[in-house]
Scaffold this motif. Structure first.
Motif, PDB file in Angstrom:
ATOM      1  N   ARG A 151     113.973  36.230  47.042  1.00  0.00           N
ATOM      2  CA  ARG A 151     112.665  36.205  47.711  1.00  0.00           C
ATOM      3  C   ARG A 151     112.750  36.685  49.156  1.00  0.00           C
ATOM      4  N   ARG A 152     113.979  36.844  49.657  1.00  0.00           N
ATOM      5  CA  ARG A 152     114.194  37.336  51.024  1.00  0.00           C
ATOM      6  C   ARG A 152     114.855  38.709  51.020  1.00  0.00           C
ATOM      7  N   SER A 153     114.837  39.374  49.884  1.00  0.00           N
ATOM      8  CA  SER A 153     115.522  40.657  49.738  1.00  0.00           C
ATOM      9  C   SER A 153     114.619  41.817  50.113  1.00  0.00           C
ATOM     10  N   MET A 154     115.258  42.863  50.602  1.00  0.00           N
ATOM     11  CA  MET A 154     114.558  44.107  50.912  1.00  0.00           C
ATOM     12  C   MET A 154     115.538  45.251  50.702  1.00  0.00           C
ATOM     13  N   VAL A 155     115.026  46.434  50.626  1.00  0.00           N
ATOM     14  CA  VAL A 155     115.873  47.610  50.449  1.00  0.00           C
ATOM     15  C   VAL A 155     116.113  48.238  51.818  1.00  0.00           C
ATOM     16  N   SER A 156     117.374  48.462  52.136  1.00  0.00           N
ATOM     17  CA  SER A 156     117.773  49.124  53.375  1.00  0.00           C
ATOM     18  C   SER A 156     118.591  50.359  53.023  1.00  0.00           C
ATOM     19  N   ILE A 157     118.613  51.299  53.928  1.00  0.00           N
ATOM     20  CA  ILE A 157     119.428  52.492  53.733  1.00  0.00           C
ATOM     21  C   ILE A 157     120.793  52.244  54.374  1.00  0.00           C
ATOM     22  N   VAL A 158     121.861  52.306  53.565  1.00  0.00           N
ATOM     23  CA  VAL A 158     123.225  52.117  54.042  1.00  0.00           C
ATOM     24  C   VAL A 158     124.012  53.376  53.692  1.00  0.00           C
ATOM     25  N   TYR A 159     124.463  54.092  54.711  1.00  0.00           N
ATOM     26  CA  TYR A 159     125.189  55.352  54.518  1.00  0.00           C
ATOM     27  C   TYR A 159     124.411  56.308  53.618  1.00  0.00           C
ATOM     28  N   GLY A 160     123.110  56.384  53.836  1.00  0.00           N
ATOM     29  CA  GLY A 160     122.263  57.328  53.122  1.00  0.00           C
ATOM     30  C   GLY A 160     121.819  56.907  51.736  1.00  0.00           C
ATOM     31  N   ALA A 161     122.214  55.714  51.282  1.00  0.00           N
ATOM     32  CA  ALA A 161     121.844  55.256  49.941  1.00  0.00           C
ATOM     33  C   ALA A 161     121.058  53.952  50.044  1.00  0.00           C
ATOM     34  N   PRO A 162     120.042  53.779  49.176  1.00  0.00           N
ATOM     35  CA  PRO A 162     119.296  52.522  49.198  1.00  0.00           C
ATOM     36  C   PRO A 162     120.140  51.366  48.662  1.00  0.00           C
ATOM     37  N   CYS A 163     120.184  50.272  49.405  1.00  0.00           N
ATOM     38  CA  CYS A 163     120.960  49.083  49.030  1.00  0.00           C
ATOM     39  C   CYS A 163     120.125  47.840  49.321  1.00  0.00           C
ATOM     40  N   TRP A 164     120.455  46.758  48.632  1.00  0.00           N
ATOM     41  CA  TRP A 164     119.780  45.481  48.864  1.00  0.00           C
ATOM     42  C   TRP A 164     120.299  44.837  50.137  1.00  0.00           C
ATOM     43  N   SER A 165     119.382  44.218  50.886  1.00  0.00           N
ATOM     44  CA  SER A 165     119.720  43.388  52.040  1.00  0.00           C
ATOM     45  C   SER A 165     119.022  42.058  51.847  1.00  0.00           C
ATOM     46  N   VAL A 166     119.717  40.973  52.178  1.00  0.00           N
ATOM     47  CA  VAL A 166     119.124  39.643  52.086  1.00  0.00           C
ATOM     48  C   VAL A 166     118.913  39.136  53.502  1.00  0.00           C
ATOM     49  N   ASP A 167     117.674  38.803  53.814  1.00  0.00           N
ATOM     50  CA  ASP A 167     117.297  38.349  55.145  1.00  0.00           C
ATOM     51  C   ASP A 167     117.663  36.889  55.351  1.00  0.00           C
ATOM     52  N   ARG A 168     117.782  36.478  56.606  1.00  0.00           N
ATOM     53  CA  ARG A 168     118.015  35.073  56.937  1.00  0.00           C
ATOM     54  C   ARG A 168     116.784  34.246  56.594  1.00  0.00           C
ATOM     55  N   VAL A 169     116.990  32.960  56.395  1.00  0.00           N
ATOM     56  CA  VAL A 169     115.878  32.043  56.112  1.00  0.00           C
ATOM     57  C   VAL A 169     115.073  31.845  57.387  1.00  0.00           C
ATOM     58  N   GLN A 170     113.769  31.978  57.274  1.00  0.00           N
ATOM     59  CA  GLN A 170     112.872  31.703  58.389  1.00  0.00           C
ATOM     60  C   GLN A 170     111.533  31.254  57.818  1.00  0.00           C
ATOM     61  N   PRO A 171     110.795  30.458  58.573  1.00  0.00           N
ATOM     62  CA  PRO A 171     109.503  29.988  58.067  1.00  0.00           C
ATOM     63  C   PRO A 171     108.565  31.161  57.763  1.00  0.00           C
ATOM     64  N   ALA A 172     107.784  30.995  56.725  1.00  0.00           N
ATOM     65  CA  ALA A 172     106.808  32.016  56.335  1.00  0.00           C
ATOM     66  C   ALA A 172     105.422  31.401  56.416  1.00  0.00           C
ATOM     67  N   PRO A 173     104.780  31.454  57.589  1.00  0.00           N
ATOM     68  CA  PRO A 173     103.457  30.838  57.705  1.00  0.00           C
ATOM     69  C   PRO A 173     102.448  31.513  56.777  1.00  0.00           C
ATOM     70  N   LEU A 174     101.667  30.695  56.111  1.00  0.00           N
ATOM     71  CA  LEU A 174     100.647  31.205  55.201  1.00  0.00           C
ATOM     72  C   LEU A 174      99.295  31.209  55.918  1.00  0.00           C
ATOM     73  N   HIS A 175      98.530  32.232  55.675  1.00  0.00           N
ATOM     74  CA  HIS A 175      97.202  32.334  56.260  1.00  0.00           C
ATOM     75  C   HIS A 175      96.195  31.831  55.230  1.00  0.00           C
ATOM     76  N   HIS A 176      95.375  30.917  55.636  1.00  0.00           N
ATOM     77  CA  HIS A 176      94.378  30.388  54.713  1.00  0.00           C
ATOM     78  C   HIS A 176      93.024  30.295  55.413  1.00  0.00           C
ATOM     79  N   HIS A 177      91.985  30.372  54.597  1.00  0.00           N
ATOM     80  CA  HIS A 177      90.620  30.303  55.105  1.00  0.00           C
ATOM     81  C   HIS A 177      89.877  29.242  54.318  1.00  0.00           C
ATOM     82  N   ASP A 178      89.310  28.288  55.006  1.00  0.00           N
ATOM     83  CA  ASP A 178      88.525  27.249  54.364  1.00  0.00           C
ATOM     84  C   ASP A 178      87.095  27.768  54.214  1.00  0.00           C
ATOM     85  N   LEU A 179      86.744  28.124  53.016  1.00  0.00           N
ATOM     86  CA  LEU A 179      85.409  28.664  52.762  1.00  0.00           C
ATOM     87  C   LEU A 179      84.508  27.569  52.281  1.00  0.00           C
TER      88      LEU A 179
END
Length: 90
Positions: free
Chosen positions: A62-90
């Motif tokens: 869930r923290r993975s992204m694709v990065s370019i490493v030596y010209g080739a696409p590779c997986w990178s795993v990001d550090r854990v950090q809070p993911a604030p959610l945006h919500h609207h009370d309708l």
């Protein structure tokens, strides 16, 4: 910018094809399909955000992204950090 904690696993052939398709078309939802929820109930927002953060913490995919490493696409795993959610009370 957050420094990845793990980088370098190459994409599979299928993942590479999805990545190329996404790079060719900015509007292609190959990886992410946005959606919204219509919740008709009282939601404990703090508990929901805590549960969401716990899922992110436990699952590196869930923290993975694709990065370019030596010209080739590779997986990178990001550090854990809070993911604030945006919500609207309708």
């Amino acid at each position: 910018m957050n420094t990845p904690i793990e980088t370098g696993q190459r994409l599979t052939k299928a993942e590479s094809q999805l990545w190329i398709a996404n790079r060719l078309r900015d509007d292609c939802p190959c990886y992410n399909i946005p959606f919204s929820l219509d919740l008709n109930l009282d939601l404990n927002v703090d508990a929901f955000e805590a549960a969401f953060d716990e899922v992110i913490r436990r699952h590196p995919a869930r923290r993975s992204m694709v990065s370019i490493v030596y010209g080739a696409p590779c997986w990178s795993v990001d550090r854990v950090q809070p993911a604030p959610l945006h919500h609207h009370d309708l």
